[in-house]
Write a protein that holds these residues in place. Structure first.
Motif, PDB file in Angstrom:
ATOM      1  N   VAL A 287       0.829  -1.203   0.000  1.00 41.82           N
ATOM      2  CA  VAL A 287       0.000   0.000   0.000  1.00 41.82           C
ATOM      3  C   VAL A 287       0.864   1.255   0.000  1.00 41.82           C
ATOM      4  N   LEU A 288       1.863   1.308   0.858  1.00 45.24           N
ATOM      5  CA  LEU A 288       2.591   2.549   1.083  1.00 45.24           C
ATOM      6  C   LEU A 288       4.004   2.590   0.531  1.00 45.24           C
ATOM      7  N   SER A 289       4.682   1.483   0.509  1.00 43.90           N
ATOM      8  CA  SER A 289       6.113   1.494   0.219  1.00 43.90           C
ATOM      9  C   SER A 289       6.388   1.484  -1.284  1.00 43.90           C
ATOM     10  N   ALA A 290       7.354   2.309  -1.683  1.00 42.67           N
ATOM     11  CA  ALA A 290       7.786   2.306  -3.075  1.00 42.67           C
ATOM     12  C   ALA A 290       8.441   0.966  -3.393  1.00 42.67           C
ATOM     13  N   ARG A 291       8.320   0.547  -4.640  1.00 43.21           N
ATOM     14  CA  ARG A 291       8.904  -0.732  -5.031  1.00 43.21           C
ATOM     15  C   ARG A 291      10.411  -0.606  -5.186  1.00 43.21           C
ATOM     16  N   PRO A 292      11.142  -1.685  -4.876  1.00 38.52           N
ATOM     17  CA  PRO A 292      12.602  -1.646  -5.055  1.00 38.52           C
ATOM     18  C   PRO A 292      12.949  -1.666  -6.537  1.00 38.52           C
ATOM     19  N   THR A 293      14.187  -1.405  -6.842  1.00 38.37           N
ATOM     20  CA  THR A 293      14.614  -1.485  -8.240  1.00 38.37           C
ATOM     21  C   THR A 293      16.050  -1.970  -8.301  1.00 38.37           C
ATOM     22  N   PRO A 294      16.363  -2.851  -9.254  1.00 47.50           N
ATOM     23  CA  PRO A 294      15.400  -3.487 -10.163  1.00 47.50           C
ATOM     24  C   PRO A 294      14.603  -4.562  -9.441  1.00 47.50           C
ATOM     25  N   TYR A 295      13.561  -5.038 -10.074  1.00 48.82           N
ATOM     26  CA  TYR A 295      12.777  -6.105  -9.472  1.00 48.82           C
ATOM     27  C   TYR A 295      12.017  -6.860 -10.556  1.00 48.82           C
ATOM     28  N   ALA A 296      11.537  -8.025 -10.184  1.00 48.73           N
ATOM     29  CA  ALA A 296      10.625  -8.802 -11.013  1.00 48.73           C
ATOM     30  C   ALA A 296       9.341  -8.975 -10.210  1.00 48.73           C
ATOM     31  N   ALA A 297       8.224  -9.121 -10.901  1.00 48.57           N
ATOM     32  CA  ALA A 297       6.949  -9.226 -10.200  1.00 48.57           C
ATOM     33  C   ALA A 297       6.025 -10.172 -10.953  1.00 48.57           C
ATOM     34  N   THR A 298       5.013 -10.642 -10.251  1.00 44.05           N
ATOM     35  CA  THR A 298       3.989 -11.455 -10.902  1.00 44.05           C
ATOM     36  C   THR A 298       2.640 -11.143 -10.272  1.00 44.05           C
ATOM     37  N   TYR A 299       1.615 -11.139 -11.102  1.00 43.47           N
ATOM     38  CA  TYR A 299       0.229 -11.006 -10.669  1.00 43.47           C
ATOM     39  C   TYR A 299      -0.443 -12.354 -10.917  1.00 43.47           C
ATOM     40  N   ILE A 300      -1.075 -12.900  -9.882  1.00 49.26           N
ATOM     41  CA  ILE A 300      -1.795 -14.168 -10.016  1.00 49.26           C
ATOM     42  C   ILE A 300      -3.225 -13.967  -9.540  1.00 49.26           C
ATOM     43  N   LEU A 301      -4.200 -14.353 -10.362  1.00 50.06           N
ATOM     44  CA  LEU A 301      -5.608 -14.267 -10.001  1.00 50.06           C
ATOM     45  C   LEU A 301      -6.115 -15.642  -9.581  1.00 50.06           C
ATOM     46  N   PHE A 302      -6.938 -15.656  -8.530  1.00 51.30           N
ATOM     47  CA  PHE A 302      -7.500 -16.897  -8.008  1.00 51.30           C
ATOM     48  C   PHE A 302      -9.024 -16.846  -8.000  1.00 51.30           C
ATOM     49  N   ARG A 303      -9.625 -18.012  -8.165  1.00 53.00           N
ATOM     50  CA  ARG A 303     -11.061 -18.199  -7.987  1.00 53.00           C
ATOM     51  C   ARG A 303     -11.276 -19.099  -6.784  1.00 53.00           C
ATOM     52  N   ILE A 304     -12.225 -18.741  -5.933  1.00 53.22           N
ATOM     53  CA  ILE A 304     -12.551 -19.529  -4.744  1.00 53.22           C
ATOM     54  C   ILE A 304     -13.838 -20.300  -5.015  1.00 53.22           C
ATOM     55  N   ASP A 305     -13.764 -21.619  -5.000  1.00 51.03           N
ATOM     56  CA  ASP A 305     -14.945 -22.461  -5.193  1.00 51.03           C
ATOM     57  C   ASP A 305     -15.433 -23.074  -3.890  1.00 51.03           C
ATOM     58  N   ASP A 306     -14.577 -23.067  -2.867  1.00 53.22           N
ATOM     59  CA  ASP A 306     -14.938 -23.607  -1.553  1.00 53.22           C
ATOM     60  C   ASP A 306     -14.566 -22.558  -0.508  1.00 53.22           C
ATOM     61  N   ARG A 307     -15.572 -21.985   0.151  1.00 51.61           N
ATOM     62  CA  ARG A 307     -15.281 -20.856   1.032  1.00 51.61           C
ATOM     63  C   ARG A 307     -14.388 -21.246   2.204  1.00 51.61           C
ATOM     64  N   ARG A 308     -14.496 -22.481   2.688  1.00 48.56           N
ATOM     65  CA  ARG A 308     -13.631 -22.882   3.797  1.00 48.56           C
ATOM     66  C   ARG A 308     -12.165 -22.877   3.360  1.00 48.56           C
ATOM     67  N   GLN A 309     -11.913 -23.344   2.151  1.00 48.05           N
ATOM     68  CA  GLN A 309     -10.535 -23.342   1.673  1.00 48.05           C
ATOM     69  C   GLN A 309     -10.093 -21.927   1.273  1.00 48.05           C
ATOM     70  N   GLY A 310     -11.025 -21.111   0.838  1.00 42.37           N
ATOM     71  CA  GLY A 310     -10.707 -19.716   0.584  1.00 42.37           C
ATOM     72  C   GLY A 310     -10.285 -19.016   1.865  1.00 42.37           C
ATOM     73  N   ARG A 311     -10.963 -19.335   2.971  1.00 41.31           N
ATOM     74  CA  ARG A 311     -10.590 -18.762   4.270  1.00 41.31           C
ATOM     75  C   ARG A 311      -9.226 -19.263   4.707  1.00 41.31           C
ATOM     76  N   GLU A 312      -8.931 -20.518   4.393  1.00 45.66           N
ATOM     77  CA  GLU A 312      -7.599 -21.051   4.712  1.00 45.66           C
ATOM     78  C   GLU A 312      -6.526 -20.293   3.916  1.00 45.66           C
ATOM     79  N   LEU A 313      -6.837 -19.948   2.678  1.00 48.57           N
ATOM     80  CA  LEU A 313      -5.899 -19.155   1.885  1.00 48.57           C
ATOM     81  C   LEU A 313      -5.640 -17.810   2.560  1.00 48.57           C
ATOM     82  N   MET A 314      -6.681 -17.197   3.120  1.00 43.32           N
ATOM     83  CA  MET A 314      -6.499 -15.923   3.827  1.00 43.32           C
ATOM     84  C   MET A 314      -5.612 -16.103   5.044  1.00 43.32           C
ATOM     85  N   ARG A 315      -5.797 -17.208   5.785  1.00 42.46           N
ATOM     86  CA  ARG A 315      -4.964 -17.453   6.967  1.00 42.46           C
ATOM     87  C   ARG A 315      -3.505 -17.610   6.551  1.00 42.46           C
TER      88      ARG A 315
END
Length: 443
Positions: A18-46
């Motif tokens: 949220v607040l910190s500037a990104r280091p340089t140089p760097y590599a990054a990845t964006y990964i999108l997830f779908r939650i089909d089971d809310r209990r396992q989705g909550r485990e992902l949050m934990r």
């Protein structure tokens, strides 16, 4: 209970992304997830709450890899967050980015019907962003983390975009990027413009007073406290088209570079026209005051930095415009994806390249959407009719761009669309306590 006027940010509960500037140089990845089971989705949050880095941390739980987690409205629903809580989120967030396409200028080639699947659909629930110093360490970190979510059969990775920062820190059009960022009161993180007063923390993080004295809260309060809204966008850049347009409208290579600077508001090195109006000055890169300048005070007519240039539109600073600039400030971050188009090539080669753009703030409407609709895709705010941003505006080939100049102004015609939206999502980045709260939800 009212918050103290100068409340200090709870950095240990705010995600570092949220607040910190990104280091340089760097590599990054964006990964999108779908939650089909809310209990396992909550485990992902934990599990996520144990690896997400806080803004107070100097060392990540994953060593030199920084991880951020954000959720869409559909993601919060998939976790089983009560509707009365969901109804307290910003209405733009609840609608989603695809539904806001017209306001954002996502028309024509950028219309959501052309977006990469699954972006813009109800299948996108979680956005994970990881950063590391280089691709090897990023891949190693993702490989270590993969068993954690692969073991959750009710959580599926459905899309991924790898990104990187070039050693030159330029984006695909060739400009130095990531120069300007606001100072946030109580964060201890300095801004890039020494002439700008720090903004109230509530402009960027929920639960703190903002510039108007208001407080953005969710119900229950634990869910919103220390969280922020985020807008992620995949922006394809038509580099060959951009290069040809500059070449075809310039008289010589020197004029081409000046034209590029007048369009962006900065030279390729990142040196601002405001401080170096006649030529590029790469030496400003090490100057701590390279971003300390004003417009109304030093250049009200835009003879140095045109009022319609990209950086002046994105942040008019002290300029006399419709709207109060401080109320529309936001944190912007861009991360390059795809290989660069080789120097001297003026035809796009069909390879996908551009920026993964991220906005972070507490007010989707008056920050991100206002800037997109009123400042980037209109010109009324500074007295220029319906003129759009020359770089990122939603052009259809009929727009003009005016460069103030004496004795005769310079005008560019038939601006093509240089940037095409390939997808995006409105998200919420919870605080670390909120991530744990989401993980502990029960039916």
């Amino acid at each position: 209970m009212s918050e103290p006027a100068q409340a200090r940010l709870e950095l240990d509960d705010i995600q570092r992304g949220v607040l910190s500037a990104r280091p340089t140089p760097y590599a990054a990845t964006y990964i999108l997830f779908r939650i089909d089971d809310r209990r396992q989705g909550r485990e992902l949050m934990r599990r996520a709450s144990a690896v997400v880095t806080s803004a107070a941390d100097t060392v990540s739980p994953l060593g030199e890899t920084w991880v951020s987690i954000a959720l869409t409205y559909h993601g919060l629903k998939a976790l089983g967050v009560a509707q009365q809580s969901l109804d307290t989120f910003a209405w733009e967030f609840r609608q989603g980015m695809a539904a806001r396409a017209h306001a954002l200028g996502d028309t024509g080639q950028s219309n959501p019907e052309h977006w990469e699947a699954p972006m813009g659909t109800s299948d996108v629930h979680v956005v994970l962003v990881a950063l590391a110093p280089d691709n090897a360490r990023l891949q190693a970190a993702v490989d270590r983390a993969r068993p954690a979510y692969d073991a959750l059969s009710g959580v599926t990775a459905i899309w991924r975009q790898n990104c990187h920062a070039l050693p030159t820190e330029t984006e695909p059009f060739g400009y130095r990027d990531g120069i300007s960022h606001p100072a946030i009161a109580g964060s201890g993180i300095p801004g890039s413009n020494t002439l700008e007063e720090p903004l109230k923390a509530g402009e960027f993080v929920l639960g703190y007073p903002d510039e108007l004295g208001g407080l953005q809260r969710l119900q229950p309060e634990v869910l919103g406290r220390n969280g922020s809204y985020a807008a992620f966008r995949k922006l394809h850049q038509r580099v060959g088209v951009f290069r040809r347009y500059l070449r075809d409208n310039a008289t010589d290579p020197q004029d081409e570079e000046l034209l590029a600077a007048k369009i962006m508001g900065r030279w390729r090195s990142g040196a601002p026209l405001a401080l170096s109006p006649a030529c590029d000055d790469p030496g400003l890169d090490t100057d701590p005051y390279r971003n300390s300048f004003l417009y109304q005070q030093d250049d009200p007519a835009g003879l140095i930095t045109p009022g319609g240039s990209h950086i002046r539109r994105a942040n008019p600073r002290d300029a006399a415009v419709a709207g109060v600039p401080r109320l529309h400030r936001m944190i912007r971050r861009g991360t390059v994806y795809g290989p660069p188009l080789p120097d001297g090539v003026f035809e796009d080669d069909g390879v996908d390249r551009g920026l993964m753009f991220a906005f972070i703030g507490a007010h989707l409407g008056r920050q991100f959407e206002f800037v997109q609709s009123e400042w980037m895709n209109d010109g009324v705010f500074f007295g220029s009719g319906d003129a759009k941003d020359p770089v990122t505006g939603s052009h259809d080939g009929s727009g003009d761009y005016t460069i103030p100049r004496r004795p005769v102004r310079r005008r560019l015609h038939a601006l093509p669309r240089f940037v095409v939206t390939r997808g995006g999502e409105y998200c919420f980045m919870p605080g670390l306590t909120a991530l744990r709260w989401l993980g502990d939800l029960t039916d």
